[in-house]
Every structure is written in structure tokens, then in C-alpha cells.
Enzyme design. Sequence first.
Site, PDB file in Angstrom:
ATOM      1  N   HIS A  16       0.837  -1.208   0.000  1.00 27.07           N
ATOM      2  CA  HIS A  16       0.000   0.000   0.000  1.00 27.07           C
ATOM      3  C   HIS A  16       0.872   1.259   0.000  1.00 27.07           C
ATOM      4  O   HIS A  16       0.478   2.277  -0.558  1.00 27.07           O
ATOM      5  CB  HIS A  16      -0.937   0.002   1.216  1.00 27.07           C
ATOM      6  CG  HIS A  16      -2.070  -0.983   1.067  1.00 27.07           C
ATOM      7  ND1 HIS A  16      -3.381  -0.661   1.290  1.00 27.07           N
ATOM      8  CD2 HIS A  16      -2.079  -2.289   0.686  1.00 27.07           C
ATOM      9  CE1 HIS A  16      -4.154  -1.714   1.075  1.00 27.07           C
ATOM     10  NE2 HIS A  16      -3.376  -2.725   0.709  1.00 27.07           N
TER      11      HIS A  16
ATOM     12  N   ASP B 195      -5.837   6.011   2.762  1.00 27.19           N
ATOM     13  CA  ASP B 195      -6.091   4.642   2.328  1.00 27.19           C
ATOM     14  C   ASP B 195      -7.379   4.200   3.012  1.00 27.19           C
ATOM     15  O   ASP B 195      -7.470   4.237   4.248  1.00 27.19           O
ATOM     16  CB  ASP B 195      -4.899   3.796   2.799  1.00 27.19           C
ATOM     17  CG  ASP B 195      -4.942   2.370   2.297  1.00 27.19           C
ATOM     18  OD1 ASP B 195      -6.043   1.828   2.120  1.00 27.19           O
ATOM     19  OD2 ASP B 195      -3.854   1.801   2.109  1.00 27.19           O
TER      20      ASP B 195
ATOM     21  N   HIS C 185     -20.143  -4.970  -3.245  1.00 28.02           N
ATOM     22  CA  HIS C 185     -21.362  -5.780  -3.321  1.00 28.02           C
ATOM     23  C   HIS C 185     -21.567  -6.597  -2.054  1.00 28.02           C
ATOM     24  O   HIS C 185     -22.701  -6.808  -1.637  1.00 28.02           O
ATOM     25  CB  HIS C 185     -21.338  -6.677  -4.564  1.00 28.02           C
ATOM     26  CG  HIS C 185     -21.820  -5.942  -5.774  1.00 28.02           C
ATOM     27  ND1 HIS C 185     -21.024  -5.045  -6.449  1.00 28.02           N
ATOM     28  CD2 HIS C 185     -23.031  -5.921  -6.379  1.00 28.02           C
ATOM     29  CE1 HIS C 185     -21.722  -4.521  -7.434  1.00 28.02           C
ATOM     30  NE2 HIS C 185     -22.939  -5.024  -7.417  1.00 28.02           N
TER      31      HIS C 185
ATOM     32  N   SER D 283       5.427  -8.960  -0.642  1.00 33.26           N
ATOM     33  CA  SER D 283       5.985  -8.687   0.692  1.00 33.26           C
ATOM     34  C   SER D 283       5.347  -9.507   1.801  1.00 33.26           C
ATOM     35  O   SER D 283       5.830  -9.484   2.937  1.00 33.26           O
ATOM     36  CB  SER D 283       5.807  -7.198   1.005  1.00 33.26           C
ATOM     37  OG  SER D 283       4.426  -6.889   1.071  1.00 33.26           O
TER      38      SER D 283
ATOM     39  N   CYS E 236      14.523  -7.187  -4.220  1.00 33.13           N
ATOM     40  CA  CYS E 236      15.173  -6.564  -5.381  1.00 33.13           C
ATOM     41  C   CYS E 236      14.449  -5.265  -5.732  1.00 33.13           C
ATOM     42  O   CYS E 236      13.352  -5.019  -5.226  1.00 33.13           O
ATOM     43  CB  CYS E 236      15.147  -7.525  -6.569  1.00 33.13           C
ATOM     44  SG  CYS E 236      13.540  -7.591  -7.385  1.00 33.13           S
TER      45      CYS E 236
ATOM     46  N   GLN F  55      12.135  -4.094  -7.799  1.00 32.74           N
ATOM     47  CA  GLN F  55      11.279  -4.812  -8.759  1.00 32.74           C
ATOM     48  C   GLN F  55      10.988  -4.037 -10.047  1.00 32.74           C
ATOM     49  O   GLN F  55      10.980  -4.621 -11.125  1.00 32.74           O
ATOM     50  CB  GLN F  55       9.963  -5.235  -8.087  1.00 32.74           C
ATOM     51  CG  GLN F  55       9.049  -6.011  -9.039  1.00 32.74           C
ATOM     52  CD  GLN F  55       7.976  -6.798  -8.341  1.00 32.74           C
ATOM     53  OE1 GLN F  55       8.262  -7.666  -7.549  1.00 32.74           O
ATOM     54  NE2 GLN F  55       6.733  -6.498  -8.638  1.00 32.74           N
TER      55      GLN F  55
ATOM     56  N   SER G 167       2.225  -5.792  -8.263  1.00 28.86           N
ATOM     57  CA  SER G 167       3.031  -6.620  -9.171  1.00 28.86           C
ATOM     58  C   SER G 167       2.300  -6.801 -10.493  1.00 28.86           C
ATOM     59  O   SER G 167       2.912  -6.743 -11.567  1.00 28.86           O
ATOM     60  CB  SER G 167       3.322  -7.983  -8.538  1.00 28.86           C
ATOM     61  OG  SER G 167       4.161  -7.802  -7.415  1.00 28.86           O
TER      62      SER G 167
ATOM     63  N   GLU H 164       2.425  -3.543 -12.406  1.00 30.97           N
ATOM     64  CA  GLU H 164       3.800  -3.255 -12.830  1.00 30.97           C
ATOM     65  C   GLU H 164       4.155  -4.119 -14.040  1.00 30.97           C
ATOM     66  O   GLU H 164       4.717  -3.635 -15.026  1.00 30.97           O
ATOM     67  CB  GLU H 164       4.769  -3.481 -11.652  1.00 30.97           C
ATOM     68  CG  GLU H 164       4.620  -2.409 -10.564  1.00 30.97           C
ATOM     69  CD  GLU H 164       5.248  -2.784  -9.215  1.00 30.97           C
ATOM     70  OE1 GLU H 164       5.976  -3.787  -9.138  1.00 30.97           O
ATOM     71  OE2 GLU H 164       4.991  -2.056  -8.229  1.00 30.97           O
TER      72      GLU H 164
ATOM     73  N   ASP I 148      -6.722 -10.456  -2.684  1.00 28.09           N
ATOM     74  CA  ASP I 148      -7.268 -10.101  -4.005  1.00 28.09           C
ATOM     75  C   ASP I 148      -6.628 -10.852  -5.178  1.00 28.09           C
ATOM     76  O   ASP I 148      -6.982 -10.638  -6.330  1.00 28.09           O
ATOM     77  CB  ASP I 148      -7.074  -8.594  -4.228  1.00 28.09           C
ATOM     78  CG  ASP I 148      -5.615  -8.169  -4.094  1.00 28.09           C
ATOM     79  OD1 ASP I 148      -4.830  -8.908  -3.474  1.00 28.09           O
ATOM     80  OD2 ASP I 148      -5.259  -7.099  -4.610  1.00 28.09           O
ATOM     81  N   GLN I 149      -5.657 -11.714  -4.880  1.00 29.03           N
ATOM     82  CA  GLN I 149      -4.786 -12.222  -5.946  1.00 29.03           C
ATOM     83  C   GLN I 149      -5.485 -13.157  -6.934  1.00 29.03           C
ATOM     84  O   GLN I 149      -5.149 -13.166  -8.124  1.00 29.03           O
ATOM     85  CB  GLN I 149      -3.549 -12.875  -5.304  1.00 29.03           C
ATOM     86  CG  GLN I 149      -2.731 -11.838  -4.529  1.00 29.03           C
ATOM     87  CD  GLN I 149      -1.900 -12.406  -3.396  1.00 29.03           C
ATOM     88  OE1 GLN I 149      -1.708 -13.620  -3.308  1.00 29.03           O
ATOM     89  NE2 GLN I 149      -1.395 -11.545  -2.511  1.00 29.03           N
TER      90      GLN I 149
HETATM   91  C1  UDX Z   1      -0.338  -6.640  -0.637  1.00 24.80           C
HETATM   92  C2  UDX Z   1      -1.308  -7.754  -1.065  1.00 24.80           C
HETATM   93  O1  UDX Z   1      -0.788  -9.013  -0.796  1.00 24.80           O
HETATM   94  C3  UDX Z   1      -1.692  -7.593  -2.489  1.00 24.80           C
HETATM   95  O2  UDX Z   1      -2.461  -8.686  -2.935  1.00 24.80           O
HETATM   96  C4  UDX Z   1      -2.473  -6.300  -2.579  1.00 24.80           C
HETATM   97  O3  UDX Z   1      -2.951  -6.129  -3.880  1.00 24.80           O
HETATM   98  C5  UDX Z   1      -1.577  -5.162  -2.130  1.00 24.80           C
HETATM   99  O4  UDX Z   1      -1.059  -5.410  -0.840  1.00 24.80           O
HETATM  100  P1  UDX Z   1       2.037  -7.551  -1.684  1.00 24.80           P
HETATM  101  O5  UDX Z   1       1.645  -8.931  -1.364  1.00 24.80           O
HETATM  102  O6  UDX Z   1       3.278  -7.074  -1.100  1.00 24.80           O
HETATM  103  O7  UDX Z   1       0.848  -6.511  -1.368  1.00 24.80           O
HETATM  104  O8  UDX Z   1       2.123  -7.548  -3.290  1.00 24.80           O
HETATM  105  P2  UDX Z   1       2.147  -6.410  -4.360  1.00 24.80           P
HETATM  106  O9  UDX Z   1       0.851  -5.706  -4.431  1.00 24.80           O
HETATM  107  O10 UDX Z   1       2.597  -7.045  -5.606  1.00 24.80           O
HETATM  108  O11 UDX Z   1       3.225  -5.361  -3.845  1.00 24.80           O
HETATM  109  C6  UDX Z   1       4.576  -5.660  -3.702  1.00 24.80           C
HETATM  110  C7  UDX Z   1       5.379  -4.418  -3.996  1.00 24.80           C
HETATM  111  O12 UDX Z   1       6.714  -4.661  -3.573  1.00 24.80           O
HETATM  112  C8  UDX Z   1       5.439  -4.091  -5.488  1.00 24.80           C
HETATM  113  O13 UDX Z   1       5.319  -2.693  -5.665  1.00 24.80           O
HETATM  114  C9  UDX Z   1       6.824  -4.534  -5.919  1.00 24.80           C
HETATM  115  O14 UDX Z   1       7.405  -3.764  -6.932  1.00 24.80           O
HETATM  116  C10 UDX Z   1       7.622  -4.417  -4.639  1.00 24.80           C
HETATM  117  N1  UDX Z   1       8.698  -5.406  -4.584  1.00 24.80           N
HETATM  118  C11 UDX Z   1       8.425  -6.732  -4.501  1.00 24.80           C
HETATM  119  C12 UDX Z   1       9.994  -4.949  -4.629  1.00 24.80           C
HETATM  120  O15 UDX Z   1      10.243  -3.742  -4.732  1.00 24.80           O
HETATM  121  N2  UDX Z   1      10.987  -5.857  -4.552  1.00 24.80           N
HETATM  122  C13 UDX Z   1      10.779  -7.192  -4.455  1.00 24.80           C
HETATM  123  O16 UDX Z   1      11.756  -7.932  -4.383  1.00 24.80           O
HETATM  124  C14 UDX Z   1       9.441  -7.640  -4.421  1.00 24.80           C
END
Ligand code: UDX
Length: 461
Positions: A22, A115, A148, A283, A336, A338, A358, A361, A377-378
Site C-alpha cells: 500500500h 487509504d 457488493h 511482501s 530486489c 522490482q 506486481s 507493474e 485479491d490475488q
Molecule cells: C499486498 C497484497 O498481498 C496484495 O495482494 C495487494 O494487492 C496489495 O497489498 P504484496 O503482497 O506485497 O501486497 O504484493 P504487491 O501488491 O505485488 O506489492 C509488492 C510491492 O513490492 C510491489 O510494488 C513490488 O514492486 C515491490 N517489490 C516486490 C519490490 O520492490 N521488490 C521485491 O523484491 C518484491
Amino acid sequence: MEKGKENHKAHCLILPYPIQGHINPMLQFAKHLSHKGLKITLVVTKFLRKTMQEFSGSSNISLEAISDGFDEGGRADAESSEAYLALFRLVGTETLSELLEMHKTDSAVDCIIYDPFLSWGLDVAKKFGLVSAAFFTQSCAVNNIYYHVYKKELKLPLLETEKFVNIPGLPVLEPSDLPSFVYVHGSYPASFEMILNQFQNLEKADWILVNTFHKLEQEVIDWMAKFLPVKAIGPTIPSMYLDKRLQDDKDYGLSVFKPITDVCMKWLNERASTSVVYVSFGSMAELGAEQMEELAHGLKTSNKYFLWVVRSSEEAKLPKNFSEETSKKGLIVSWCPQLEVLAHEAIGCFITHCGWNSTLEALSLGVPMVAMPQWTDQSTNAKFVKNVWKMGIKTRQDENGLVEQTEIARCINHVMEGDKGEEIRKNAKKWKEIAREAVDEEGSSDKNIENFVSSLMNPST
Ligand code: UDX
């Protein structure tokens, strides 16, 4: 707010729910706003501010902290999620109010971009007479599903006989395509309550911003706009990644984990174009030890180069000696950069849990996906990746929910090689273009951001 002051330098306070998924999109949005001339204060918890790995602000972005009641040990110290969220609401409201009071004397705040996971942020904005903007960090489709449920138009628990779910604005879904909190009724009740609470005071918000773009979720955005003033402002990815000509655009992040940047980029620079599988589960997701093993063997069997993010807390689940045995083919890092990785030409495919960031991105940087959703939400995001945007495939599970190594290798090969993956790779390029158009000057998201900014800069008009 001071009325009638032309081009007033408005001050926005940005309040993300304090987790990486977030913070990232809200910080990126903050940068867009700062670039357009707003003064920004990003607010995190005191615990996170202490532990964050990096933050280099800019003249227009500063960082401040409020309390969630767990300043020393963070959320891990809370007895339960319920206890954490209840105390955060209480102490967060108090300390956010103190912060606003403090700013009254120097640089008064005009607007809170909150948020909606922290729906009390809106109540504080109202108490101080400030403009309020809800910023949804997840997809419009997912928010529509939650809405909903909140309105009781989707009744829970779903009946076992229900094979399909019809929700206006969305394609027909199978129950397992729904967010896990909806599909697995009763799981994580405190988090689910917080998610539904997003809508409880939403009609009071002056703006409803969603990190998506119009062409990506046209049908559902148009549907929701009939009853909520939703505005798509994404993808919030910095323009330097969307347009390689903008080399001088500086990026900086706020990371809970330390990225191993130089090692990753040097390793990628030595690989051929589209030859590498990038693997990350974001994360939070935790894979079972057996699943980690299958994934490891699947990567090995595919015989492709791979860059795999395995957070330190997950490392013990890697098969013994796996890194050493595969060192000629793979690089395993604890975190990393990302965006930089996905933008690298060596990346040919992304095995992802389909967190919304992700997913967006990968879409925006044109990287085909192998979707391996875990929770929240995945599953919904994965459904859209495969069936709507046709930019990837989804792994099949065996009867115990395990994605086997042969399936992982099959999916990698499907996406990266041969005729079957051709459409996916073509669509990846297409979505990259469409995403860029949305944030380019006069693009659909850019216009929405412009309108938001000008309403703050010229409050009287
Ligand atoms: C959480 C929820 O799990 C996700 O489903 C929801 O939509 C948002 O909140 P997370 O699980 O961390 O997030 O996944 P994601 O939404 O993909 O966010 C991860 C972020 O970390 C991305 O912006 C990605 O670029 C970053 N990241 C991930 C890095 O910078 N380095 C990494 O090695 C891995």
C-alpha cells in the site's frame, strides 16, 4: 482551506495502510502530485519510520510519523489483528489530529489522501474541514466485489451449489476467482471487516481515486462511476520506467526490505534479452515448504535463467544446497528493485502471486505472467490476467492445492516459447503501450490527476 487564492501551493497529507503493497502505490502517486506542484507529507507509523530501509525525499515530499500504538515492536507485538486495528484507529486518530494541529502554524494541510483500509482518516479530514480523497490501492474489480458484499448484494457464505457468480460490471466469475476473504468465508475476520469498512463513510469523501487505468478496467470503472465518483489515476509507476527517454527522472522508494540492487542489475546485464524468469511473491505471502520445493525444482527443470526473490523469513524453506547447485542458472535475493528488474530487457516472464502492484507493474512494463495467486485479491487479479487481459496463464493445482514442478516448468515454457505463448507476448506489448498512454499528458489518468490537482490549487474555482 484558504479560499480564492489562485495557484495556491496546496499541501496534501498522504496516509497509506502501513504495508509495502500500500505504501508503494501511494508514494508513487505522491511523486506524481509533487511533480505537478503540490506539497506532500507522507505519513507512516513511528515503528515503520524507524525500520524503513531507504527514503530520500524531495523538496516537495517530507515524511512524518503517527502512532499505531506499537511504536517499539510494530504490529507483531499486537495480540491479534483485531486488537491491532482497534488500537490503530484510536491512537492513529489522536496522533494524526496532533500532526494536523502542529502543521496549522507552519504549513497548514489542505487535503488528506487516505487509504480506505484506514477509514478513520476520512473522519479526521472532516473534523478539520479538509478536502478528503480515498485512494484505493487495489483493482476496481476487487473493490466492486467488496462493495457488493458490503451492500449485501452478494450474500455470504456462498452456497455450495453456486458454480458461478454474477456481479454487474464484471465477467462471470467462479467462486474461487473471488478474493479469498469472500470465497473462504470466515477467514481473517478482522481484515475482512476492515476491508468492508472502507465503504462505511465513503459517501463523505470528496474524491475517490483508484490505482488502475480506464482501458484496463473500462467496464467496471464505468459501472462503479454510476454510484460512486471513482477516478482512475494509475498506473502509479514512475514515468522513467514507462518511457525510457526520461532518464533524468529520479526514482526513490520507501522500502521495508533492503533491495540487493547492484548484484541483481549486474547479473541481469549479463543475460540475453527475454531469457530470464523473474519470481516474486511480494511482501507478505508465505508459501508452504512443499510448494517452495516444487517451485525450486520447476525452475530447475525449465532450464531457464531465473531471478528469485526469497524473503529472509522464507529462506529456510528452500531445498538444501539449491542456491549452490543452481548458481550457474539462478540468482536468489532477499529483495530486489522490482520496477528496475521488470523494466530490464533480460526479463522474459514473471512468476507472480498477482498482488495488485506486481500485476500492474508487469502489465505496464510489458512482462508476460505466470499467475500463482495465494490469497486476498490475488485470485481475482489472476483471473483477469489470464482471461480478460490475456497476458499470462494461471498455474493449475493438484487436488491438495499444490502446484507441481512439472506444471511450473510447463507454464514457463508456455509463456516464453513457441506459438502457444505468442498471443500472450503480443498482448504484453499492447498493454504496455496502453498503460503509457493513460499516464501520458492528456491521457485518461493524467487528466483525472490534473483535475484533482487543479481543484486543490484553485479551491475557489
Ligand atoms: C499486498 C497484497 O498481498 C496484495 O495482494 C495487494 O494487492 C496489495 O497489498 P504484496 O503482497 O506485497 O501486497 O504484493 P504487491 O501488491 O505485488 O506489492 C509488492 C510491492 O513490492 C510491489 O510494488 C513490488 O514492486 C515491490 N517489490 C516486490 C519490490 O520492490 N521488490 C521485491 O523484491 C518484491
